[in-house]
Design an enzyme around this catalytic site. Sequence first.
Site, PDB file in Angstrom:
ATOM      1  N   ALA A 274      19.694  70.149 -18.706  1.00  0.00           N
ATOM      2  CA  ALA A 274      20.427  69.472 -16.981  1.00  0.00           C
ATOM      3  C   ALA A 274      20.100  70.642 -16.172  1.00  0.00           C
ATOM      4  CB  ALA A 274      21.594  69.293 -16.946  1.00  0.00           C
ATOM      5  N   ALA A 275      20.083  72.439 -16.819  1.00  0.00           N
ATOM      6  CA  ALA A 275      20.444  73.066 -16.298  1.00  0.00           C
ATOM      7  C   ALA A 275      19.089  73.726 -15.265  1.00  0.00           C
ATOM      8  CB  ALA A 275      20.479  74.549 -17.356  1.00  0.00           C
ATOM      9  N   PRO A 276      19.801  73.881 -13.919  1.00  0.00           N
ATOM     10  CA  PRO A 276      20.474  74.258 -13.109  1.00  0.00           C
ATOM     11  C   PRO A 276      21.043  73.539 -12.728  1.00  0.00           C
ATOM     12  CG  PRO A 276      18.160  74.693 -11.705  1.00  0.00           C
ATOM     13  CD  PRO A 276      17.732  74.380 -13.028  1.00  0.00           C
ATOM     14  N   GLY A 277      20.909  71.957 -12.263  1.00  0.00           N
ATOM     15  CA  GLY A 277      21.481  71.046 -11.980  1.00  0.00           C
ATOM     16  C   GLY A 277      20.984  70.079 -11.204  1.00  0.00           C
ATOM     17  N   ASP A 335      14.010  65.590 -19.080  1.00  0.00           N
ATOM     18  CA  ASP A 335      12.639  66.568 -18.120  1.00  0.00           C
ATOM     19  C   ASP A 335      12.945  67.787 -18.612  1.00  0.00           C
ATOM     20  OD1 ASP A 335      11.950  67.637 -16.075  1.00  0.00           O
ATOM     21  OD2 ASP A 335      13.383  68.957 -15.268  1.00  0.00           O
ATOM     22  N   CYS A 388       7.805  69.295 -15.560  1.00  0.00           N
ATOM     23  CA  CYS A 388       6.901  70.165 -13.924  1.00  0.00           C
ATOM     24  C   CYS A 388       5.419  70.580 -14.606  1.00  0.00           C
ATOM     25  CB  CYS A 388       7.650  70.946 -13.537  1.00  0.00           C
ATOM     26  SG  CYS A 388       8.425  71.924 -14.899  1.00  0.00           S
TER      27      CYS A 388
END
Length: 462
Positions: A274-277, A335, A388
């Site tokens: 999850a980070a950075p959110g 992700d 990405c």
Amino acid sequence: MQRNRPGNNDPRHSPDGPRRPARPAVTPRGLPARRVAAYALLDITQERMPLDEALEKQFGQGDGLLLDDRDRALARAIVTSALRRLGTIHAALDERMPKGIPPKSGLLAEILIIGAAQILLLDVPDRAAVDLAVHHAKADRKAFPYSKLVNAVLRRIAESREDILADTSASEGPRWLTERWRKTYGAEVTQAIADAQRHEPGIDITVKSDAAGWAKRLDGLLLPIGSIRLNDRAQVATLPGYDEGEWWVQDVAASLPALLVKPKAGERILDMCAAPGGKTAQLASAGAKVTALDRSAERLKRLSENMSRLKLDVTVVATDARHFSDKPFDAVLLDAPCSATGTIRRHPDVAWTKQPDEIASLTSLQSSLLDHAAKLVAPGGRLVYSTCSLEPEEGEAQVTAFLARHSNFTRSPIEAAEVGGLAESINAQGEVRTLPHYLPNETPRLAGLDGFFVARLVRKDD
């Protein structure tokens, strides 16, 4: 540009050489920032150190301790610009130095590169860029015999600025990466990707609601997908709505994975890495009950700070996502960690810190994360996988292999209307593949987006 490998040419590891003061009696203003930039560039290109890490290392020692915020910003701008057009700069130097960089010449290569970057790409007067580069060479034990060469080469580059920048034939990244893209996308698309990556990207913003209204308030361009692209670069923390938590910075392509989860109020959704959110915020602002995982407690601290500013309630768990267990979720967003080659326009150091062998190890990690994610999806639930990366092994091939292993999952095809009508980004399998040259605009800074792959899968009812 030809040069020796580190160890032979790195002044930090070569104490021998002509005896010369390491620094002039009076340090010219602006020289410490250039020295920091040179060492950071060396760490990135030779040691494969990420840009932020390389700069923080330099800011914490030597010349870096002398820099104020303005000079630190200048050092970052110099390094970033040099990396973004490193192929062009190498080609310009090669043409004017056919014998290459002399051996055991210290920081000569980096001095020339950052000098050329200022002349070609930054708003620095030519004379100041050349003079500071000459001072820089004179202050380096091994580069000082070549100070006249520095002066001559950089003056010739200044005289040919327009011609150098007009020639886009040079590959800005390493050859192995360019060849990969040519094999995958063809020469024409690879050239378009390279052209897009040469320009500094704009600032994209994701808003909780009323995107059209916020576009007017922030003087931004409302993109078809619903993000806002600022017309001018700005200190984001000073803009309306920042302190109130109405929006956050997020590349438009990075907003697609969470958007394609199609979160609903009250749903339990897991964000596995999850980070950075940014994606977490999208899910939570839709009213979902979000659990955000990340193996880095430090990165989760930043995520929690972001959620606090945005006034969003999220459950945060610091763990390796492959070891997380809970009852099945309505949707899972993965992700996954990847080579990040789709973000080079925004993070040009990525081109120089990655190596081909890393892709194989990353695809193995992605496969194991996907397999574990499958266990956490409730029957009838959605699994959105994204990276990405521009590399098909981390995208299309990864999903094809996953479906071969998991017969209880199937693709949920994505339609162009779900991504703002960006039909060229939808492949034959109904997956999203954005490329950096999509979203054209007459103003280069307002064009383009990161390269992303997104697939949406559904677990069949048991």
